[in-house]
Write an enzyme that holds these catalytic residues in place. Sequence first.
Site, mmCIF file in Angstrom:
data_model
loop_
_atom_site.group_PDB
_atom_site.id
_atom_site.type_symbol
_atom_site.label_atom_id
_atom_site.label_comp_id
_atom_site.label_asym_id
_atom_site.label_seq_id
_atom_site.Cartn_x
_atom_site.Cartn_y
_atom_site.Cartn_z
ATOM 1 N N ALA A 23 0.897 -1.154 0.000
ATOM 2 C CA ALA A 23 0.000 0.000 0.000
ATOM 3 C C ALA A 23 0.929 1.196 0.000
ATOM 4 C CB ALA A 23 -0.904 -0.004 1.218
ATOM 5 N N GLY A 78 1.126 -12.198 -11.200
ATOM 6 C CA GLY A 78 1.832 -13.412 -10.810
ATOM 7 C C GLY A 78 2.614 -14.095 -11.912
ATOM 8 N N GLY A 86 0.416 3.992 -1.775
ATOM 9 C CA GLY A 86 -0.328 5.254 -1.748
ATOM 10 C C GLY A 86 -0.098 6.134 -2.951
ATOM 11 N N CYS A 97 -6.486 0.823 -8.273
ATOM 12 C CA CYS A 97 -5.617 0.816 -7.099
ATOM 13 C C CYS A 97 -6.477 0.497 -5.876
ATOM 14 C CB CYS A 97 -4.947 2.184 -6.936
ATOM 15 S SG CYS A 97 -4.016 2.290 -5.407
ATOM 16 N N ASN A 134 -5.172 -5.630 -11.504
ATOM 17 C CA ASN A 134 -4.386 -4.968 -10.461
ATOM 18 C C ASN A 134 -4.360 -5.898 -9.245
ATOM 19 O OD1 ASN A 134 -3.175 -2.916 -8.759
ATOM 20 N ND2 ASN A 134 -4.028 -1.404 -10.159
ATOM 21 N N THR A 135 -3.840 -5.429 -8.130
ATOM 22 C CA THR A 135 -3.649 -6.300 -6.959
ATOM 23 C C THR A 135 -4.973 -6.663 -6.274
ATOM 24 O OG1 THR A 135 -3.259 -4.278 -5.727
ATOM 25 C CG2 THR A 135 -1.324 -5.485 -6.464
ATOM 26 N N GLY A 164 5.405 -7.715 -13.010
ATOM 27 C CA GLY A 164 5.794 -6.763 -11.972
ATOM 28 C C GLY A 164 6.592 -7.409 -10.860
ATOM 29 N N LYS A 173 -7.101 -0.536 -16.817
ATOM 30 C CA LYS A 173 -6.619 -1.610 -15.932
ATOM 31 C C LYS A 173 -7.650 -1.873 -14.844
ATOM 32 C CE LYS A 173 -2.634 -3.018 -13.268
ATOM 33 N NZ LYS A 173 -1.306 -2.582 -12.842
HETATM 34 C C1 LIG Z 1 5.045 -2.017 -5.183
HETATM 35 C C2 LIG Z 1 3.945 -2.036 -6.214
HETATM 36 C C3 LIG Z 1 3.467 -0.827 -6.728
HETATM 37 C C4 LIG Z 1 2.443 -0.820 -7.678
HETATM 38 N N1 LIG Z 1 2.018 0.374 -8.194
HETATM 39 C C5 LIG Z 1 1.055 0.389 -9.177
HETATM 40 C C6 LIG Z 1 0.671 1.612 -9.792
HETATM 41 O O1 LIG Z 1 1.183 2.698 -9.506
HETATM 42 N N2 LIG Z 1 -0.305 1.553 -10.748
HETATM 43 C C7 LIG Z 1 -0.919 0.374 -11.130
HETATM 44 O O2 LIG Z 1 -1.785 0.390 -12.011
HETATM 45 N N3 LIG Z 1 -0.528 -0.799 -10.582
HETATM 46 C C8 LIG Z 1 0.426 -0.818 -9.624
HETATM 47 N N4 LIG Z 1 0.820 -2.016 -9.072
HETATM 48 C C9 LIG Z 1 0.168 -3.266 -9.513
HETATM 49 C C10 LIG Z 1 0.980 -3.975 -10.597
HETATM 50 O O3 LIG Z 1 1.107 -3.185 -11.752
HETATM 51 C C11 LIG Z 1 0.310 -5.312 -10.987
HETATM 52 O O4 LIG Z 1 -0.999 -5.068 -11.459
HETATM 53 C C12 LIG Z 1 0.215 -6.270 -9.826
HETATM 54 O O5 LIG Z 1 1.356 -6.176 -9.001
HETATM 55 C C13 LIG Z 1 0.052 -7.720 -10.306
HETATM 56 O O6 LIG Z 1 1.097 -8.127 -11.135
HETATM 57 P P1 LIG Z 1 2.421 -8.894 -10.578
HETATM 58 O O7 LIG Z 1 1.920 -10.050 -9.760
HETATM 59 O O8 LIG Z 1 3.179 -9.306 -11.797
HETATM 60 O O9 LIG Z 1 3.145 -7.898 -9.749
HETATM 61 C C14 LIG Z 1 1.853 -2.046 -8.108
HETATM 62 C C15 LIG Z 1 2.347 -3.255 -7.602
HETATM 63 C C16 LIG Z 1 3.372 -3.272 -6.667
HETATM 64 C C17 LIG Z 1 3.880 -4.592 -6.154
#
Ligand SMILES: Cc1cc2nc3c(=O)[nH]c(=O)nc-3n(C[C@H](O)[C@H](O)[C@H](O)COP(=O)(O)O)c2cc1C
Length: 304
Positions: free
Chosen positions: A71, A243, A73, A129, A191-192, A264, A164
Amino acid sequence: MSRRLAIEIAGLKLANPTMLASGILGLSGLTLKRVADAGAGAVVTKSVGLEPREGYPNPTVVQAECGLLNAVGLPNPGVQYFSEEIREAKELGVPIIVSVYGFSSEEFAEAARVAVEAGADAIELNVSCPHVEKTGAEIGQSSQLVAEILKKVKGRVDTPVFVKLTPNVADIAKVAKAAAEAGADAITAINTVRAMIIDVETTRPILANKIGGLSGTAIKPIAVRCVYEVYREVDIPVIGCGGISTWRDAVEFMLAGASAVQIGTAIAFNGLDVFKSVTKGVDAYLKKRGFRSVKEIVGLSHRY
Ligand SMILES: Cc1cc2nc3c(=O)[nH]c(=O)nc-3n(C[C@H](O)[C@H](O)[C@H](O)COP(=O)(O)O)c2cc1C
């Protein structure tokens, strides 16, 4: 690089179907360059808004069993300042997609306009987000708000606009359909996932913000399901995210319907080599099975 891997997404030409996901290494022209040099087919920047934001106090990122919980922010210097980084990233030779967020449709549209003026090849709207109030997932849970923002942004820029989406909804396909109808050029999913960790010794939630977003291997099956459901519902390209760390993960997302994949968290755990290992692995898979283009495997699992 093999011709089998080349794709076109909403008019953007990518040498291979991997992209840097938003928020990881995407806050400067220099780090974006490192990712492009490592073999990503395109890069997505950290989300930027109209005004600078500090983000939350630490801790903002913690390691979970099989992923990361964050998180942060939405800390960013604001799109105006960031324009310099976008200009620098234009030298990369790969498409640069600028992720923007806002607290109103007007803010989304204005941030997008400034980013495109600075050279963005496409915009990705962060309506997902999970931890900043009055933007992100609060918007992404409403088909109506997503459509309203899209129309405003599409009216202001002439580059492709990706949306997204958040998995934290009852029906992601419904939101995707509304986005497609409002003019989205592609859907990024996902996204997460909203999540939390509590320390049993101190009894405290670990993140300063208490609740954050889970990423990495833990969320992959959720993300694959989301891509599968969105692909069934829309006729625009789907970009898979969540993932992915191996070529097998990338192929799985493509079989579910993803035309490209974003990476990511795997970079935090395995470094930037992940782009080369994924592209090499996908290429070998295609060759072995006699596919002439990566496009041929997109959505294949829907035959069953
Ligand atoms: C530290 C961190 C910061 C992130 N910041 C953003 C962001 O600014 N904007 C966004 O759309 N997604 C953001 N994400 C989400 C990632 O772009 C992605 O959707 C998510 O982590 C799932 O993919 P992954 O498992 O490959 O990381 C962030 C993820 C992480 C871990």
